[in-house]
Write a protein that holds these residues in place. Structure first.
Motif, PDB file in Angstrom:
ATOM      1  N   MET A 112       0.837  -1.203   0.000  1.00 27.01           N
ATOM      2  CA  MET A 112       0.000   0.000   0.000  1.00 27.01           C
ATOM      3  C   MET A 112       0.877   1.260   0.000  1.00 27.01           C
ATOM      4  SD  MET A 112      -3.383   0.763   2.129  1.00 27.01           S
ATOM      5  CE  MET A 112      -3.986   2.421   2.425  1.00 27.01           C
ATOM      6  N   VAL A 113       1.894   1.279   0.864  1.00 29.99           N
ATOM      7  CA  VAL A 113       2.743   2.468   0.976  1.00 29.99           C
ATOM      8  C   VAL A 113       3.719   2.570  -0.202  1.00 29.99           C
ATOM      9  CG1 VAL A 113       4.558   3.545   2.377  1.00 29.99           C
ATOM     10  CG2 VAL A 113       2.507   2.623   3.485  1.00 29.99           C
ATOM     11  N   PRO A 116      -4.379  -4.005   6.856  1.00 30.77           N
ATOM     12  CA  PRO A 116      -4.463  -3.324   8.154  1.00 30.77           C
ATOM     13  C   PRO A 116      -5.732  -3.634   8.954  1.00 30.77           C
ATOM     14  CG  PRO A 116      -3.745  -1.792   6.442  1.00 30.77           C
ATOM     15  CD  PRO A 116      -4.144  -3.057   5.741  1.00 30.77           C
ATOM     16  N   ASN A 121     -10.574  -0.442  12.143  1.00 35.41           N
ATOM     17  CA  ASN A 121     -10.997   0.900  11.743  1.00 35.41           C
ATOM     18  C   ASN A 121     -11.162   0.920  10.225  1.00 35.41           C
ATOM     19  OD1 ASN A 121     -11.441   3.597  11.361  1.00 35.41           O
ATOM     20  ND2 ASN A 121      -9.692   4.294  12.561  1.00 35.41           N
ATOM     21  N   SER A 172     -11.382   4.549   8.391  1.00 35.67           N
ATOM     22  CA  SER A 172     -10.168   5.288   8.057  1.00 35.67           C
ATOM     23  C   SER A 172      -9.463   4.680   6.845  1.00 35.67           C
ATOM     24  CB  SER A 172      -9.221   5.301   9.261  1.00 35.67           C
ATOM     25  OG  SER A 172      -7.994   5.894   8.917  1.00 35.67           O
ATOM     26  N   GLN A 175      -8.823   6.399   3.155  1.00 37.25           N
ATOM     27  CA  GLN A 175      -7.506   6.475   2.494  1.00 37.25           C
ATOM     28  C   GLN A 175      -7.559   5.868   1.088  1.00 37.25           C
ATOM     29  OE1 GLN A 175      -4.979   8.134   3.253  1.00 37.25           O
ATOM     30  NE2 GLN A 175      -3.135   7.217   2.367  1.00 37.25           N
ATOM     31  N   GLN A 178      -9.486   8.783  -0.815  1.00 35.51           N
ATOM     32  CA  GLN A 178      -8.814  10.079  -0.853  1.00 35.51           C
ATOM     33  C   GLN A 178      -7.357   9.955  -1.314  1.00 35.51           C
ATOM     34  OE1 GLN A 178     -11.193  12.128   0.147  1.00 35.51           O
ATOM     35  NE2 GLN A 178     -10.087  14.036  -0.217  1.00 35.51           N
ATOM     36  N   GLY A 179      -6.650   8.987  -0.750  1.00 33.91           N
ATOM     37  CA  GLY A 179      -5.222   8.862  -1.031  1.00 33.91           C
ATOM     38  C   GLY A 179      -4.943   8.057  -2.293  1.00 33.91           C
ATOM     39  N   GLY A 232       2.663   8.124   4.648  1.00 31.42           N
ATOM     40  CA  GLY A 232       1.906   7.065   3.987  1.00 31.42           C
ATOM     41  C   GLY A 232       2.343   6.747   2.573  1.00 31.42           C
ATOM     42  N   ARG A 267      -8.414   8.136  12.934  1.00 31.39           N
ATOM     43  CA  ARG A 267      -7.592   7.855  11.752  1.00 31.39           C
ATOM     44  C   ARG A 267      -6.742   6.597  11.907  1.00 31.39           C
ATOM     45  NH1 ARG A 267      -4.144  12.462  12.022  1.00 31.39           N
ATOM     46  NH2 ARG A 267      -5.300  13.204  13.812  1.00 31.39           N
ATOM     47  N   CYS A 268      -6.315   6.314  13.140  1.00 33.04           N
ATOM     48  CA  CYS A 268      -5.387   5.195  13.378  1.00 33.04           C
ATOM     49  C   CYS A 268      -6.061   3.850  13.093  1.00 33.04           C
ATOM     50  CB  CYS A 268      -4.891   5.244  14.816  1.00 33.04           C
ATOM     51  SG  CYS A 268      -3.855   3.829  15.265  1.00 33.04           S
ATOM     52  N   LEU A 269      -5.333   2.972  12.375  1.00 31.63           N
ATOM     53  CA  LEU A 269      -5.859   1.650  12.015  1.00 31.63           C
ATOM     54  C   LEU A 269      -5.530   0.598  13.072  1.00 31.63           C
ATOM     55  CD1 LEU A 269      -4.667   1.645   8.289  1.00 31.63           C
ATOM     56  CD2 LEU A 269      -6.974   2.170   9.096  1.00 31.63           C
ATOM     57  N   CYS A 316       3.061   4.368   7.866  1.00 31.62           N
ATOM     58  CA  CYS A 316       1.675   4.342   8.322  1.00 31.62           C
ATOM     59  C   CYS A 316       0.803   4.353   7.074  1.00 31.62           C
ATOM     60  CB  CYS A 316       1.362   5.564   9.179  1.00 31.62           C
ATOM     61  SG  CYS A 316      -0.406   5.693   9.576  1.00 31.62           S
ATOM     62  N   PRO A 317      -0.058   3.348   6.884  1.00 34.13           N
ATOM     63  CA  PRO A 317      -0.855   3.312   5.648  1.00 34.13           C
ATOM     64  C   PRO A 317      -1.761   4.530   5.470  1.00 34.13           C
ATOM     65  CG  PRO A 317      -0.950   1.187   6.776  1.00 34.13           C
ATOM     66  CD  PRO A 317      -0.290   2.154   7.721  1.00 34.13           C
ATOM     67  N   VAL A 318      -2.102   5.201   6.572  1.00 35.65           N
ATOM     68  CA  VAL A 318      -2.923   6.413   6.439  1.00 35.65           C
ATOM     69  C   VAL A 318      -2.132   7.677   6.786  1.00 35.65           C
ATOM     70  CG1 VAL A 318      -5.145   5.226   6.740  1.00 35.65           C
ATOM     71  CG2 VAL A 318      -3.932   6.072   8.755  1.00 35.65           C
ATOM     72  N   ASN A 368      -6.232  14.531   6.688  1.00 38.40           N
ATOM     73  CA  ASN A 368      -5.041  13.684   6.693  1.00 38.40           C
ATOM     74  C   ASN A 368      -4.908  12.831   5.444  1.00 38.40           C
ATOM     75  OD1 ASN A 368      -2.773  12.326   8.071  1.00 38.40           O
ATOM     76  ND2 ASN A 368      -4.152  10.580   7.830  1.00 38.40           N
ATOM     77  N   THR A 369      -4.343  13.390   4.426  1.00 36.94           N
ATOM     78  CA  THR A 369      -4.024  12.547   3.268  1.00 36.94           C
ATOM     79  C   THR A 369      -2.770  13.055   2.606  1.00 36.94           C
ATOM     80  OG1 THR A 369      -5.694  13.806   2.097  1.00 36.94           O
ATOM     81  CG2 THR A 369      -6.195  11.506   2.555  1.00 36.94           C
TER      82      THR A 369
END
Lengths: 262, 379
Positions: free
Chosen positions: A172-173, A182, A218, A221, A225, A228-229, B60, B260-262, B350-352, B378-379
């Motif tokens: 992913m990263v 995750p 989660n 979130s 991502q 959005q990401g 990320g 936000r944290c996974l 961190c993936p996010v 946060n992106t």
């Protein structure tokens, strides 16, 4: 031990047969009394351990699972279908009647419920093994624990932890691939990311059953991502979460919230 | 270290250093390009190293780019610090066998292996020093870590380029390797300035019989490392720690970051200092023997917060707060240093893209509600 099949592809039963050398040890440690996939010798119950593969998709099976429960001291589901409804739970968002019309020349002979539901929706389940298919190491471990009289316990950690222990690069990263790792429960050994592809959640949500407000997974979130990401459009986010374990509470809630944004 | 002990080596002659290490019985681990990042792998040739590659890191996101240059150490770092070399991700500890009337346990120490790591950064050295303190400098020295650490030969590289995620200068851990290395290299214009940091390093340096580096070259190398420090855009202001974080225990920002944290634990896995571990049993079906092994664990897992009958950290908020408060505050009380070395890996991997250099000031802001950001920020 008895092994019972409901609506499924038989892949989890094959995982038992794929135990190879350990299958011989298993056969010595306990009596495999009922396993039609493996042997035509089928002994009547009761059973100390019943392994159940598959979900409930017909009225007949809804009745049959009760009989399996009555004959078993310990009932354990094996795999995503039995534990969470499986890929066939996609029907829960669709019209099964229309599928019948399209697929079968004589749909009047098909008797099927409009939903695919996990075993736990019908009878009490003592242990659940996740995965599509299950991990044979986890299966062996649980049986070992049961034989030793120990309550089985499986890790509810994320797939990410296993990836990092194995020295995998995060897809992913480093590649921008929308990976479910995750929020997905460990147990597979991080097979897909080890091959450079994304986890698609076949071991279900982390901490699945014990979840509550503010607890993992989660999914919101991660979905945010993805959108959005990583620029996934809402239908793609829906499809990410609506897969093999799409009908589990947290994945279901997430896919339905993105369906509204389509 | 006096400048006289510094030699200079043309880039193309780096192979001589690798060969010398080989002759001395070392397996050499170096950064190599694998699956879109640099990872430690066994190397033998200069061509195994990431020549011409550079890394781009942001919250990320991690990408490599081939620049076509001859630069060997252009990639600052990958997800791995030095941590896996001594603190193995999975370490078998004991073989336990059932015996007459009880059981016997046999420790299973790792085979000693001479490993030379080339390409460690100053932040990695700082991380290793903290791990040494945890595993070696207490009344309970860890023999497994000790065996792996004993034969580790560390060749550091001074950073002349900072990533946007780097903040070692503000943590006073880099970008210059000050101690904890055997050799340190600074790459400037197709040559390497070598400096010994230990007896073993000095010994290797004299075996290479290199020409001494001129004062000009040494000055230029130092200037580039200095410029790297000045170019860092992130910083962590730890002047009010640990107390300010203890005082922020009920800050509303914890809810914001928890949204936000996974709780996936990637930050703790890539952190050079995180040392939490769990143990697992792998019994055989007959119940006659079991392997007792240690695994990397994380304060973000469900079981980490589990004590008899209760999980003391059930929510993501509890777990993130545990991590940051330990890392940046109670670590100081426990070990006398911060648990953060400023490498920025937790930000990148961190993936996010949660950024602790952004979270800390928000958590310490007096009016939390004003500083709290929404998820969409946060992106």
């Amino acid at each position: 031990m008895g092994v019972f099949k409901f609506a499924s592809c038989d892949g989890c039963q094959l995982s038992i047969l794929n135990l190879e050398d350990d299958l011989l040890a298993l056969g010595q440690a306990l009596d495999i009394a009922y396993f039609p996939e493996a042997s035509s010798r089928m002994e009547a119950g009761p059973y100390d351990i019943a392994l159940v593969e598959g979900s409930i998709t017909t009225a007949e099976d809804a009745h049959r699972i009760r009989s399996v429960r009555e004959q078993a001291i310990v009932l354990m589901t094996i795999g995503a279908c039995a534990t969470a409804g499986g890929i066939q739970a996609l029907r829960n968002w669709a019209d099964v009647e229309s599928f019948k019309q399209v697929v079968y020349p004589s749909p009047q002979y098909i008797q099927s419920l409009s939903t695919s539901t996990p075993i736990s929706g019908h009878v009490r389940v003592d242990f659940e093994l996740w995965g599509c298919p299950i991990d044979k190491g986890q299966l062996l471990r649980i049986i070992t624990d049961l034989l030793a009289g120990v309550r089985p316990r499986l890790s509810a950690d994320s797939v990410c932890i296993e990836c990092k222990r194995r020295g995998n690069v995060c897809v992913m990263v480093a590649k921008g691939i929308p990976c479910l790792g995750p929020v997905t429960r460990t147990g597979c050994g991080a097979i897909c990311p080890s091959m450079g592809r994304d986890c698609y959640g076949c071991f279900g949500p982390t901490e699945g059953a014990r979840t509550g407000p503010g607890m993992p997974p989660n999914t919101a979130s991660l979905a945010h991502q993805f959108h959005q990401g990583l620029q996934l459009i809402p239908i793609e986010v829906v499809r990410r979460f609506r897969g093999i374990n799409g009908d589990t509470e947290s994945f279901k809630r997430e896919s339905e919230s993105w369906e509204k944004k389509m | 270290m006096a400048p006289e002990t510094r030699g200079i080596l043309p880039l193309a002659d780096l192979q001589r250093l690798l060969d010398t290490l080989h002759i001395r019985g070392y397996r050499i681990a170096g950064p190599t390009v694998r699956d879109g990042a640099v990872m430690w792998e066994t190397i033998s040739q200069i061509s195994d190293l990431p020549i011409g590659w550079r890394d781009h890191q942001e919250p990320g996101r991690y990408r490599l780019e081939q620049t076509g240059s001859a630069e060997i150490f252009g990639v600052v770092h990958g997800p791995q610090s030095l941590k896996p070399f001594a603190f193995a991700p999975r370490e078998p500890l004991l073989q336990i066998k059932r015996a007459q009337g009880g059981f016997s346990a046999h420790p299973e120490l790792p085979e000693p292996e001479k490993v030379a790591v080339i390409g460690a950064r100053a932040c990695d050295l700082a991380g290793l020093a903290i791990q040494d303190q945890i595993f070696l400098n207490s009344s309970y020295q860890d023999p497994y870590y000790a065996v792996r650490r004993e034969e580790l030969f560390v060749i550091a590289v001074n950073c002349t380029r900072a990533l946007p995620t780097c903040f070692c200068a503000s943590m006073d851990t880099g970008p210059r390797a000050k101690n904890g290395f055997d050799l340190a290299l600074t790459e400037i214009d197709n040559q390497l300035v070598l400096e010994a940091g230990s007896e073993a390093g000095s010994d290797l340096l004299s075996a290479l019989s290199l020409p001494l580096a001129s004062h000009n070259v040494i000055g230029e190398a130092a200037a580039r490392v200095e410029a790297c420090a000045r170019s860092q855009v992130r910083r962590l202001d730890h002047t009010r720690l640990p107390q300010a974080l203890y005082d922020a225990y009920e800050h509303p920002r914890w809810d914001d970051v928890a949204a936000r944290c996974l709780a996936c634990a990637n930050c703790t896995m890539v952190c050079p200092t995180c040392f939490c571990h769990t143990v697992e049993e792998t019994p055989d079906l007959t119940g006659q023997q079991t392997e007792h092994a240690r695994l990397w664990d994380s304060c973000f897992t469900q079981e980490h917060g589990y004590i008899h009958g209760k999980n003391v950290r059930p929510t993501i908020k509890d777990r993130y707060r545990m991590w940051i408060t330990h890392k940046l505050a109670s670590w100081i009380d426990q070990f006398g240093t911060s648990g953060c070395v400023g490498c920025g890996r937790c930000i990148t991997w961190c993936p996010v893209g949660i950024d602790l250099t952004e979270e800390l000031p928000a958590l310490l802001a007096s009016d939390g509600r004003q500083s709290a950001k929404s998820t969409s920020g946060n992106t």
